[in-house]
Design an enzyme around this catalytic site. Structure first.
Site, short mmCIF file in Angstrom:
data_model
loop_
_atom_site.label_atom_id
_atom_site.label_comp_id
_atom_site.label_asym_id
_atom_site.label_seq_id
_atom_site.Cartn_x
_atom_site.Cartn_y
_atom_site.Cartn_z
N ASP A 153 9.41 -0.91 -11.08
CA ASP A 153 9.45 0.16 -12.00
C ASP A 153 7.71 0.19 -12.08
O ASP A 153 6.51 -0.66 -12.53
CB ASP A 153 9.53 0.58 -13.20
CG ASP A 153 9.43 -0.13 -14.58
OD1 ASP A 153 8.80 -1.23 -14.61
OD2 ASP A 153 8.69 0.53 -15.31
N GLU A 154 6.93 1.95 -11.49
CA GLU A 154 6.10 1.37 -12.11
C GLU A 154 4.61 0.98 -11.13
O GLU A 154 3.58 1.44 -12.38
CB GLU A 154 5.50 1.53 -13.87
CG GLU A 154 6.58 3.04 -14.37
CD GLU A 154 6.04 3.42 -15.74
OE1 GLU A 154 6.40 4.79 -15.73
OE2 GLU A 154 6.15 2.33 -16.64
N LEU A 155 4.49 1.17 -10.37
CA LEU A 155 3.68 -0.10 -9.62
C LEU A 155 2.45 0.32 -9.25
O LEU A 155 2.58 1.51 -8.34
CB LEU A 155 4.16 -0.87 -8.63
CG LEU A 155 3.39 -2.27 -7.69
CD1 LEU A 155 2.22 -2.93 -9.24
CD2 LEU A 155 3.69 -2.94 -6.21
#
Ligand SMILES: *[C@@H]1O[C@H](CO)[C@@H](O)[C@H](O)[C@H]1NC(C)=O
Ligand SMILES: *[C@@H]1O[C@H](CO)[C@@H](O)[C@H](O)[C@H]1NC(C)=O
Ligand SMILES: *[C@@H]1O[C@H](CO)[C@@H](O)[C@H](O)[C@H]1NC(C)=O
Ligand SMILES: *[C@@H]1O[C@H](CO)[C@@H](O)[C@H](O)[C@H]1NC(C)=O
Ligand SMILES: *[C@@H]1O[C@H](CO)[C@@H](O)[C@H](O)[C@H]1NC(C)=O
Ligand SMILES: *[C@@H]1O[C@H](CO)[C@@H](O)[C@H](O)[C@H]1NC(C)=O
Ligand SMILES: *[C@@H]1O[C@H](CO)[C@@H](O)[C@H](O)[C@H]1NC(C)=O
Length: 585
Positions: free
Chosen positions: A353-355
């Site tokens: 997630d959320e890279l």
């Protein structure tokens, strides 16, 4: 057939003046009929399993992973749980109500037998199933003569049935009597979804093993069956990896805040005995900054400021995406960890997630934030790590951004965890992905309690005011209950939804407040996932029907030592359901 029989009985028994508690099984069985005869339970009940006598032993722990051992331990926990429950249901009744049977005046009619029949042999996967690999269904009957019959296809189904059995009992205020006022009982039950979980985050705050075990107890009571441990993140690395001891030595909040291999095994076994599969997530390639404390050469953007250019919350940190040393590190890590997890887990979550694309700007091997450059590197990274997961006989799980934002192609086996809401589940299932749903608008239980960031006086203060968190409002149990993970899907798409998980991200949650935030709302999602959002007639499940059952279930949690929050005031707990409706009919 049963319901006709019982409606005759109810006419016959209507003369009883006893006010009983509601029949309050949580989650609601698929089909349930009850009567009003009182039966008492004592330690002489004769328990058999496929014809063989099963002794009841306080504190019995399985000596091996066998069906009989699991059932014997389940029976022992169930009976001990009833005798230890101290659940006198005065709390559910107005003062002065005659809620209890009178054993002295009416006599004691005892339960005589508990006959457990398992109709199939367990496959080894029953103890660490992939979604759909174990049949958790059971049927339970209690005759007015005091004979209990529990049938199930698997030993895990037996455990589910035993949990239901225990929820039919109360302790008498006179002390040493335990009774059910509901005989005869007939239940047929099976879960709607095979994956019914909770996400615990042990990186933002550490949770001692005992807190995790208590969480598993409450999960088993709620028929939840997957504990997803988000065990590491940028904030801390509590997981001891003997092949890389420096990672937790430097990455944990404190040397005492770590999980040894023995701790991990203890947690996994404790879950397995209760039909709760514990699986782990090491979030990557973002959310991995704590590795920088021991291996700075592998990580970019650790504690970079202003943090919001590099990640969603400090201290940031992502793996270098084109670096052989990262790959060697992960090979050592996984070779150490996976063989220890695989006896008890079918899954391993690799996060994703959320890279933040900016992170690779700081990577001397890349120096780019362009999707065209990064996407092939991420594809290769995921391919490599997932083949390691598969080689270890685990099944990979990822967050939804990996396929939906990064267009990474995943193996058919991979499960995708949705969290961003909107049409995520629709998009994923339309592409043929298996999905577990954690829609943050409904099932992020940490949300709605305000910011954990500080805002300087001046413009920042104005910007932050009134300091709400990103995902408010709080998800009340009613909102949690309203969520159907398959809403708006075609039947084909719905088949790909394995279930869901509620999430308890731990920025402002630690062992002091975990229970009050998790419970009973996690059990409410548990009912959606076990019983379904709609009832047998296809109507939405009703808050008014559910509330008294949830009140009673909450008392059962509290008596087990789980600090579950009240869902309403005591007046409404003791009252009739209609008294606390918004618009009584
Ligand atoms: C089932 O139990 C409820 C209490 O929840 C009671 O009101 C009802 O009469 C019982 N049903 C029959 C048929 O006795
Ligand atoms: C429960 O009863 C139903 C109806 O008789 C039957 O179809 C089902 O196979 C039974 N399930 C178990 C686990 O015994
Ligand atoms: C990347 O950094 C720039 C500043 O260099 C910033 O304006 C931008 O918002 C950042 N992008 C993300 C996705 O955070
Ligand atoms: C990744 O590393 C390889 C080997 O060092 C190099 O040839 C390649 O150009 C790098 N890729 C990017 C996008 O920097
Ligand atoms: C990429 O970096 C440039 C230069 O810092 C920045 O303007 C842009 O917003 C960044 N793109 C993303 C997607 O963060
Ligand atoms: C993924 O595909 C979508 C739709 O084609 C595109 O808008 C997006 O930029 C792609 N993302 C990446 C990281 O390549
Ligand atoms: C049933 O619940 C859905 C949300 O899950 C809601 O949109 C719908 O209005 C509800 N139906 C009724 C009749 O209340």
């Amino acid at each position: 057939m049963f319901s006709r029989l019982f409606s005759c009985l109810s006419v016959f028994l209507a003369t009883s003046i006893l006010i009983t508690p509601t029949t309050a099984i949580w989650p609601a069985p698929q089909s349930f009929t009850n009567g009003s005869s009182v039966l008492y339970l004592n330690q002489n009940i004769r328990v058999t399993y496929n014809g063989a006598f099963i002794p009841y032993t306080y504190g019995y722990v399985p000596s091996s992973f066998s069906s009989k051992e699991f059932v014997q331990a389940g029976v022992s926990r169930t009976l001990a749980g009833i005798f230890d429950s101290k659940f006198v249901p005065w709390i559910l009744h107005k003062p002065g109500a005659k809620y209890e049977p009178n054993p002295l005046a009416e006599g004691l009619k005892w339960l005589k037998t508990l006959q457990i029949i398992q109709t199939s042999e367990d496959k080894p996967s029953a103890f660490k199933p992939l979604a759909g690999e174990v049949d958790e269904s059971y049927n339970l009957t209690i005759s007015v003569e005091g004979d209990v019959k529990l049938t199930a296809v698997s030993s895990i189904g037996v455990l589910r049935g035993l949990e239901t059995f225990s929820q039919l009992f109360y302790q008498h205020s006179a002390g040493t009597f335990w009774y059910t006022p509901f005989a005869p009982v007939a239940i047929e039950d099976a879960p709607k979804f095979p994956h019914r979980g909770i996400l615990m985050d042990t990186s933002r705050h550490f949770f001692p093993v005992e807190d995790i075990l208590r969480t598993i107890d409450a999960m088993a009571m709620s028929k939840l069956n997957r504990l997803h441990v988000h065990v590491t993140d940028s904030q801390s690395w509590p997981l001891v990896i003997p092949a890389l001891p420096e990672v937790s030595e430097k990455g944990a909040h404190h040397p005492s805040e770590t999980y040894s291999p023995a701790d991990i095994e203890r947690i996994q076994k404790y879950g397995a005995y209760r039909g709760v599969e514990v699986y782990f997530e090491i979030d990557m390639p973002g959310h991995i900054g704590s590795v920088a404390l021991s291996h700075p050469e592998l990580i970019v953007a650790y504690n970079e400021q202003p943090y919001h250019w590099w990640c969603a919350q400090p201290p940031c940190g992502a793996f270098k995406l084109n670096n052989t040393a990262v790959d060697e590190f992960l090979e050592t890590l996984f070779d150490d960890l996976f063989p220890r997890l695989v006896p008890y887990s079918a899954y391993f979550h690799t996060g994703g997630d959320e890279l933040n694309k900016n992170d690779s700007m700081l990577d001397e091997g890349i120096r780019s934030n362009s999707s065209e450059v990064l996407q092939p590197l991420l594809q290769k990274f995921i391919d490599t790590q997932h083949s390691r997961v598969r080689d270890a006989k685990l099944t990979p799980v990822v967050w939804e951004e990996i396929p939906l934002e990064w267009n990474v192609t995943l193996g058919k086996d991979t499960v995708v965890q949705a969290w961003l809401g909107g049409d995520s589940v629709k998009k994923l299932t339309a592409k043929g992905h298996k999905v577990i749903d954690s829609n943050y608008n409904f099932w992020y239980l940490d949300c709605g309690r305000g910011q954990w960031l500080n805002w300087a006086n001046g413009p920042a203060f104005q910007l932050g005011f009134p300091f709400n968190d990103w995902c408010g409002p709080t998800k009340s149990w009613r909102l949690v209950y309203s969520h159907d993970p398959t809403a708006g899907l075609t039947p084909e798409e719905a088949k790909l939804v394995l279930g869901g998980e509620v999430a308890l991200w731990a920025e402002t949650i630690d062992p002091i407040n975990f229970d009050t935030i998790a419970w009973p709302r996690a059990s409410v999602a548990g009912e959606v996932l076990w019983s379904g959002r709609t009832d047998a007639s296809g109507q939405n499940r009703s808050q008014i029907e559910a509330a008294p059952r949830l009140n009673e279930f909450r008392e059962r949690l509290v008596k087990k030592g789980v600090r579950a929050s009240p869902i309403t005031q005591a007046f409404c707990v003791q009252g009739e359901p209609w008294e606390c409706e918004f618009a009584p009919a």
